[in-house]
Write a protein that holds these residues in place. Structure first.
Motif, PDB file in Angstrom:
ATOM      1  N   GLY A 177       0.813  -1.216   0.000  1.00  0.00           N
ATOM      2  CA  GLY A 177       0.000   0.000   0.000  1.00  0.00           C
ATOM      3  C   GLY A 177       0.848   1.268   0.000  1.00  0.00           C
ATOM      4  O   GLY A 177       0.491   2.273  -0.630  1.00  0.00           O
ATOM      5  N   GLN A 180       1.898   2.218  -3.523  1.00  0.00           N
ATOM      6  CA  GLN A 180       0.783   2.391  -4.472  1.00  0.00           C
ATOM      7  C   GLN A 180       0.365   1.069  -5.117  1.00  0.00           C
ATOM      8  O   GLN A 180      -0.018   1.026  -6.282  1.00  0.00           O
ATOM      9  CB  GLN A 180       1.163   3.403  -5.576  1.00  0.00           C
ATOM     10  CG  GLN A 180       1.283   4.832  -5.087  1.00  0.00           C
ATOM     11  CD  GLN A 180      -0.061   5.348  -4.567  1.00  0.00           C
ATOM     12  OE1 GLN A 180      -1.054   5.326  -5.273  1.00  0.00           O
ATOM     13  NE2 GLN A 180      -0.092   5.770  -3.323  1.00  0.00           N
ATOM     14  N   ASP A 182      -2.234  -1.989  -4.955  1.00  0.00           N
ATOM     15  CA  ASP A 182      -3.552  -2.343  -4.411  1.00  0.00           C
ATOM     16  C   ASP A 182      -3.565  -3.827  -4.023  1.00  0.00           C
ATOM     17  O   ASP A 182      -3.409  -4.689  -4.886  1.00  0.00           O
ATOM     18  CB  ASP A 182      -4.603  -2.049  -5.499  1.00  0.00           C
ATOM     19  CG  ASP A 182      -6.020  -2.344  -5.041  1.00  0.00           C
ATOM     20  OD1 ASP A 182      -6.202  -2.884  -3.941  1.00  0.00           O
ATOM     21  OD2 ASP A 182      -6.936  -2.024  -5.820  1.00  0.00           O
ATOM     22  N   ASN A 214      -5.321  -2.738   4.710  1.00  0.00           N
ATOM     23  CA  ASN A 214      -5.275  -2.171   3.354  1.00  0.00           C
ATOM     24  C   ASN A 214      -4.902  -0.693   3.423  1.00  0.00           C
ATOM     25  O   ASN A 214      -5.716   0.145   3.803  1.00  0.00           O
ATOM     26  CB  ASN A 214      -6.633  -2.361   2.672  1.00  0.00           C
ATOM     27  CG  ASN A 214      -6.582  -1.957   1.210  1.00  0.00           C
ATOM     28  OD1 ASN A 214      -5.625  -1.313   0.758  1.00  0.00           O
ATOM     29  ND2 ASN A 214      -7.595  -2.334   0.449  1.00  0.00           N
ATOM     30  N   TYR A 216      -3.713   0.963   0.782  1.00  0.00           N
ATOM     31  CA  TYR A 216      -3.693   1.503  -0.584  1.00  0.00           C
ATOM     32  C   TYR A 216      -4.642   2.679  -0.745  1.00  0.00           C
ATOM     33  O   TYR A 216      -5.800   2.620  -0.337  1.00  0.00           O
ATOM     34  CB  TYR A 216      -4.059   0.389  -1.574  1.00  0.00           C
ATOM     35  CG  TYR A 216      -4.232   0.869  -2.985  1.00  0.00           C
ATOM     36  CD1 TYR A 216      -3.131   1.269  -3.750  1.00  0.00           C
ATOM     37  CD2 TYR A 216      -5.501   0.928  -3.563  1.00  0.00           C
ATOM     38  CE1 TYR A 216      -3.305   1.715  -5.056  1.00  0.00           C
ATOM     39  CE2 TYR A 216      -5.663   1.362  -4.872  1.00  0.00           C
ATOM     40  CZ  TYR A 216      -4.567   1.766  -5.605  1.00  0.00           C
ATOM     41  OH  TYR A 216      -4.733   2.208  -6.882  1.00  0.00           O
TER      42      TYR A 216
END
Ligand SMILES: N[C@@H](CCC(=O)N[C@@H](CS)C(=O)NCC(=O)O)C(=O)O
Length: 219
Positions: A177, A180, A182, A214, A216
């Motif tokens: 994350g 960048q 996902d 997460n 991201y």
């Protein structure tokens, strides 16, 4: 004898942290704030002259390096089966653990701390963008491992029991994350990581480190 784990939230020390919690071990968690540079202070250098986490202290013994700590915890908590008993299966898990530790992890370090590897802003920017792409590819290899495990009905990456590969995979995918990347782009791995995060010991380590899985954010 009492144990201590020196850890930093979200760092690779999550691997021994979650193993200790899964084993229900009694230990003192000692937080090291890497972003504040605590790893470089004399007090911490006295614990680990290399200025890194994790460090496991067991009585008068100090152990560094995830590969070594994992083997120590496996021997100390044999009922957990952190590493398979079968020689070949165990060797293959150690092979993947070594690769995660000596290849995937340092690739991310080039993204997260490029200043450790180059002096000029231009070179650092190049290291960051180049290695973010390499890192995405390496996570793809872990995705394949997770996919194969799921397809063959194997509950965890190293076999039938939770072990260091599961904890490291969670950490590495989460780090994506910051680059960048996902995590949902790795469906088998993302599903596996979410499952692993719910194991009571892992969940306890996540809670102590206050981790969000997460990280991201679309650019
Ligand atoms: N190979 C080492 C890697 C340890 C490592 O890279 N630790 C990082 C956190 S993930 C660290 O302490 N970094 C602090 C720094 O570099 O200043 C191990 O297995 O323990």
């Amino acid at each position: 004898m009492s144990m201590k784990l020196y850890f930093a939230p979200g760092a690779c020390s999550f691997v021994p942290h979650s193993l200790l919690e899964m084993a229900g071990a009694e230990f003192e968690p000692v937080m090291v704030k890497l972003h504040k540079g605590e790893q470089n202070e004399p007090a911490y250098r006295a614990v680990n002259p290399r200025g890194q986490v994790p460090v496991l202290v067991d009585g008068e013994h100090t152990i560094t390096q995830i590969a070594a700590i994992v083997q120590y915890l496996d021997a100390k908590f044999p009922q957990q089966g952190f590493l398979p008993q079968d020689l070949l299966a165990r060797t293959k898990v150690l092979e993947t653990l070594a690769w995660m530790n000596n290849t995937v992890h340092p690739t991310f370090t080039h993204v997260f701390m490029p200043y450790k590897f180059a002096g000029t802003p231009e070179t650092q920017a190049e290291l960051k963008s180049f290695n973010a792409k390499v890192y995405a590819g390496l996570l793809g290899e872990i995705e394949q491992t997770a996919k194969q495990a799921a397809e063959s009905g194997q509950a965890f990456l190293g076999g039938a029991k939770f072990g260091p590969l599961d904890a490291y995979a969670l950490t590495l995918l989460r780090w994506g994350g910051f680059a960048q990347i996902d995590p949902t782009g790795y469906p088998a791995l993302w599903a596996h990581v979410q499952k692993v995060a719910q194991l009571p010991g892992v969940a306890k380590a996540i809670e102590r480190e206050r981790l969000q899985l997460n990280l991201y954010k679309a650019a």
